[in-house]
Design an enzyme around this catalytic site. Structure first.
Site, PDB file in Angstrom:
ATOM      1  N   SER A   1      -5.985   1.260  -0.287  1.00 54.43           N
ATOM      2  CA  SER A   1      -4.901   0.860   0.139  1.00 54.43           C
ATOM      3  C   SER A   1      -4.030   0.418  -1.207  1.00 54.43           C
ATOM      4  O   SER A   1      -4.605  -0.038  -2.137  1.00 54.43           O
ATOM      5  CB  SER A   1      -4.944  -0.373   1.093  1.00 54.43           C
ATOM      6  OG  SER A   1      -3.625  -0.909   1.100  1.00 54.43           O
TER       7      SER A   1
ATOM      8  N   TYR B   1      -7.926  -9.172   2.227  1.00 59.48           N
ATOM      9  CA  TYR B   1      -8.158  -7.968   2.548  1.00 59.48           C
ATOM     10  C   TYR B   1      -7.930  -7.074   1.420  1.00 59.48           C
ATOM     11  O   TYR B   1      -8.774  -6.155   1.310  1.00 59.48           O
ATOM     12  CB  TYR B   1      -7.302  -7.489   3.990  1.00 59.48           C
ATOM     13  CG  TYR B   1      -6.865  -6.161   3.906  1.00 59.48           C
ATOM     14  CD1 TYR B   1      -5.804  -5.702   3.242  1.00 59.48           C
ATOM     15  CD2 TYR B   1      -7.756  -5.351   4.641  1.00 59.48           C
ATOM     16  CE1 TYR B   1      -5.585  -4.158   3.295  1.00 59.48           C
ATOM     17  CE2 TYR B   1      -7.626  -4.005   4.769  1.00 59.48           C
ATOM     18  CZ  TYR B   1      -6.316  -3.253   4.310  1.00 59.48           C
ATOM     19  OH  TYR B   1      -6.229  -2.074   4.086  1.00 59.48           O
TER      20      TYR B   1
ATOM     21  N   LYS C   1     -10.414  -4.199  -0.512  1.00 62.10           N
ATOM     22  CA  LYS C   1     -10.394  -2.889  -1.007  1.00 62.10           C
ATOM     23  C   LYS C   1     -10.630  -2.669  -2.360  1.00 62.10           C
ATOM     24  O   LYS C   1     -11.278  -1.473  -2.722  1.00 62.10           O
ATOM     25  CB  LYS C   1      -8.967  -2.537  -0.698  1.00 62.10           C
ATOM     26  CG  LYS C   1      -8.888  -2.394   0.874  1.00 62.10           C
ATOM     27  CD  LYS C   1      -9.407  -1.113   1.593  1.00 62.10           C
ATOM     28  CE  LYS C   1      -9.136  -1.032   3.084  1.00 62.10           C
ATOM     29  NZ  LYS C   1      -9.879  -0.021   3.621  1.00 62.10           N
TER      30      LYS C   1
HETATM   31  C1  WQD Z   1       6.826  -3.066   5.992  1.00 62.43           C
HETATM   32  C2  WQD Z   1       8.217  -3.977   6.007  1.00 62.43           C
HETATM   33  C3  WQD Z   1       8.149  -6.257   6.219  1.00 62.43           C
HETATM   34  C4  WQD Z   1       7.326  -6.448  10.446  1.00 62.43           C
HETATM   35  C5  WQD Z   1       0.940  -3.687   5.570  1.00 62.43           C
HETATM   36  C6  WQD Z   1      -0.380  -4.124   4.622  1.00 62.43           C
HETATM   37  C7  WQD Z   1      -0.824  -2.823   3.931  1.00 62.43           C
HETATM   38  C8  WQD Z   1      -1.156  -1.739   4.848  1.00 62.43           C
HETATM   39  C9  WQD Z   1       0.183  -1.215   5.530  1.00 62.43           C
HETATM   40  C10 WQD Z   1      -3.313  -1.568   5.373  1.00 62.43           C
HETATM   41  C11 WQD Z   1       8.048  -5.255   4.877  1.00 62.43           C
HETATM   42  C12 WQD Z   1       9.036  -5.862   7.042  1.00 62.43           C
HETATM   43  C13 WQD Z   1       7.533  -5.887   9.055  1.00 62.43           C
HETATM   44  C14 WQD Z   1       8.138  -6.847  11.073  1.00 62.43           C
HETATM   45  C15 WQD Z   1       9.817  -7.082   9.175  1.00 62.43           C
HETATM   46  N1  WQD Z   1      -2.078  -1.756   5.790  1.00 62.43           N
HETATM   47  N2  WQD Z   1       8.751  -6.165   8.633  1.00 62.43           N
HETATM   48  N3  WQD Z   1       9.495  -7.372  10.562  1.00 62.43           N
HETATM   49  O1  WQD Z   1       3.419  -5.299   4.863  1.00 62.43           O
HETATM   50  O2  WQD Z   1       4.287  -3.146   3.800  1.00 62.43           O
HETATM   51  O3  WQD Z   1       1.795  -3.312   4.595  1.00 62.43           O
HETATM   52  O4  WQD Z   1       0.690  -2.647   6.216  1.00 62.43           O
HETATM   53  O5  WQD Z   1      -3.799  -1.099   4.440  1.00 62.43           O
HETATM   54  O6  WQD Z   1      -2.316  -3.366   3.471  1.00 62.43           O
HETATM   55  O7  WQD Z   1      -0.165  -4.973   3.879  1.00 62.43           O
HETATM   56  O8  WQD Z   1       3.650  -3.049   6.012  1.00 62.43           O
HETATM   57  O9  WQD Z   1       4.949  -2.578   8.208  1.00 62.43           O
HETATM   58  O10 WQD Z   1       3.781  -5.012   7.896  1.00 62.43           O
HETATM   59  O11 WQD Z   1       5.749  -4.327   6.524  1.00 62.43           O
HETATM   60  O12 WQD Z   1      10.724  -7.015   8.657  1.00 62.43           O
HETATM   61  O13 WQD Z   1       7.970  -7.426  12.621  1.00 62.43           O
HETATM   62  O14 WQD Z   1       8.809  -4.120   6.996  1.00 62.43           O
HETATM   63  O15 WQD Z   1       8.654  -7.467   5.460  1.00 62.43           O
HETATM   64  O16 WQD Z   1       9.020  -5.056   4.305  1.00 62.43           O
HETATM   65  P1  WQD Z   1       3.282  -3.920   4.660  1.00 62.43           P
HETATM   66  P2  WQD Z   1       4.593  -3.605   7.080  1.00 62.43           P
END
Ligand code: WQD
Length: 338
Positions: free
Chosen positions: A124, A148, A152
């Site tokens: 990741s 987490y 990785k």
């Molecule tokens: C994306 C953007 C949030 C939800 C995570 C894990 C990573 C990988 C992918 C496993 C950010 C914003 C999100 C919400 C929001 N998983 N957001 N409201 O955090 O980049 O990555 O998932 O490997 O390890 O960390 O993805 O989809 O949670 O967030 O505003 O309800 O959307 O702040 O900017 P992230 P995400």
């Protein structure tokens, strides 16, 4: 090839297993259904018109793993199985270390037992942590900010040590950015347990009426519109990257880490706009405070993926949104049968 796929019924695993079956590989899936559903396995068989073998088990169970490897004698392993919630990992870190690291050690031991020397690992972009520069290339320092992400990182290191410690071993560590979307059939897709942590499934559940309103975590980041910017990758592109990594590992030795993304960042507001265009549905949202651990910007350098694997992403954000919406519309309750 004969491929043993751990976690092969999960979101990314199921899409990859479908492509492997369509490419005529022989597959054994090893999964404990902790974050997946037997219905997904039924649908993989339906879509592929194949009967992949399956053993239900946990990767920490050395006896179950050993039996599976001695029975199937794979040419290669694709290792998806593991716990993957950033937030939860801070609450129960020992569970994450035991499952993600301990489980991988058991897999490598079982591989050695049957002289299986090829592995593709589901890593990741979280391993990078806060960007020192962008785009992230594979040489960017790794400084993960969650248990987490640290699992990785440690698994990447232990796989690298395993590769060096034996002859003719190959490992490809695929560092996923943000996987989204669903199979074109809308029969496979993302079905998170409980309220979604990630942006796209949250948006699709608002669009289909399961959730009322999206909370945008902060609009004061140093980005085009103040909301978080990420490199979203279509799950079908991500799946095909695994097939390319298998081919690469079959004719190379050593350990390679490779970013899998599009090379482009999309903000939360841009994602909402693209989703509304792709679905015809309005997404209600409100701006709230930042989420702990979030970074402003993250997107990949994808040069190495093309140079080493001959792979690059085919789909853009519209197709990602369209496929995610088609899945959710056709499966409002995911794989749960009403
Ligand atoms: C994306 C953007 C949030 C939800 C995570 C894990 C990573 C990988 C992918 C496993 C950010 C914003 C999100 C919400 C929001 N998983 N957001 N409201 O955090 O980049 O990555 O998932 O490997 O390890 O960390 O993805 O989809 O949670 O967030 O505003 O309800 O959307 O702040 O900017 P992230 P995400």
């Amino acid at each position: 090839m004969r491929i043993l796929v751990t976690g092969g019924v999960g979101y990314i695993g199921s899409h990859t297993v479908l492509q492997l079956l369509r490419a005529d590989h022989e597959i054994l899936v090893f999964d404990n259904y902790s974050n997946s559903s037997p219905e997904a396995m039924r649908r993989i068989k339906h879509l592929s018109q194949r009967e992949p073998e399956m053993i239900i088990g946990d990767i920490q169970d050395s006896v179950a793993l050993s039996n599976a490897f001695r029975y199937f004698r794979p040419d290669a392993v694709i290792h998806f199985a593991g716990l993957k919630s950033v937030g939860e990992s801070s609450i129960v870190p020992l569970r994450y270390y035991a499952e993600n690291i301990g489980g991988t050690v058991e897999i490598l031991r079982a591989m050695d037992d049957v002289q299986c020397r090829r592995i593709v690992f589901s890593s990741s972009a979280t391993v990078y942590g806060v960007a020192r520069y962008l785009p992230f290339d594979e040489g960017h320092p790794r400084n993960p900010e969650s248990p987490y992400g640290r699992t990785k990182y440690f698994v990447e290191e232990l796989i690298k040590d395993w590769t060096v410690a034996g002859l003719d071993r190959s490992a490809v560590l695929l560092r996923y950015f943000n996987p989204v979307g669903a199979d074109a059939s809308a029969i496979l897709g993302e079905d998170p347990n409980g309220p979604p942590n990630n942006l796209m499934p949250y948006i699709t559940q608002v669009a289909v009426g399961r959730l009322a309103c999206l909370s945008i975590f902060g609009d004061n980041y140093e980005t085009r519109d103040g909301t978080g910017e990420r490199d979203y990758i279509h799950v079908e592109d991500l799946a095909s990257a695994h097939l390319a990594a298998l081919e690469f590992g079959a004719c190379h030795v050593g350990c390679e880490a490779i970013n899998i993304g599009t090379g482009h960042g999309v903000t939360v507001l841009e994602m909402i706009e693209a989703f509304e265009a792709a679905s015809g549905r309005k997404i209600r949202f409100k701006i709230v405070g930042r989420r702990d651990g979030d970074v402003a910007r993250s997107f990949a350098s994808v040069e190495k993926a093309y140079k080493k694997l001959g792979w690059k992403a085919r789909y853009g954000i519209y197709e990602m949104c369209r496929s995610a919406w088609n899945w959710q519309l056709r499966n409002p309750d995911g794989y749960r049968q009403l």
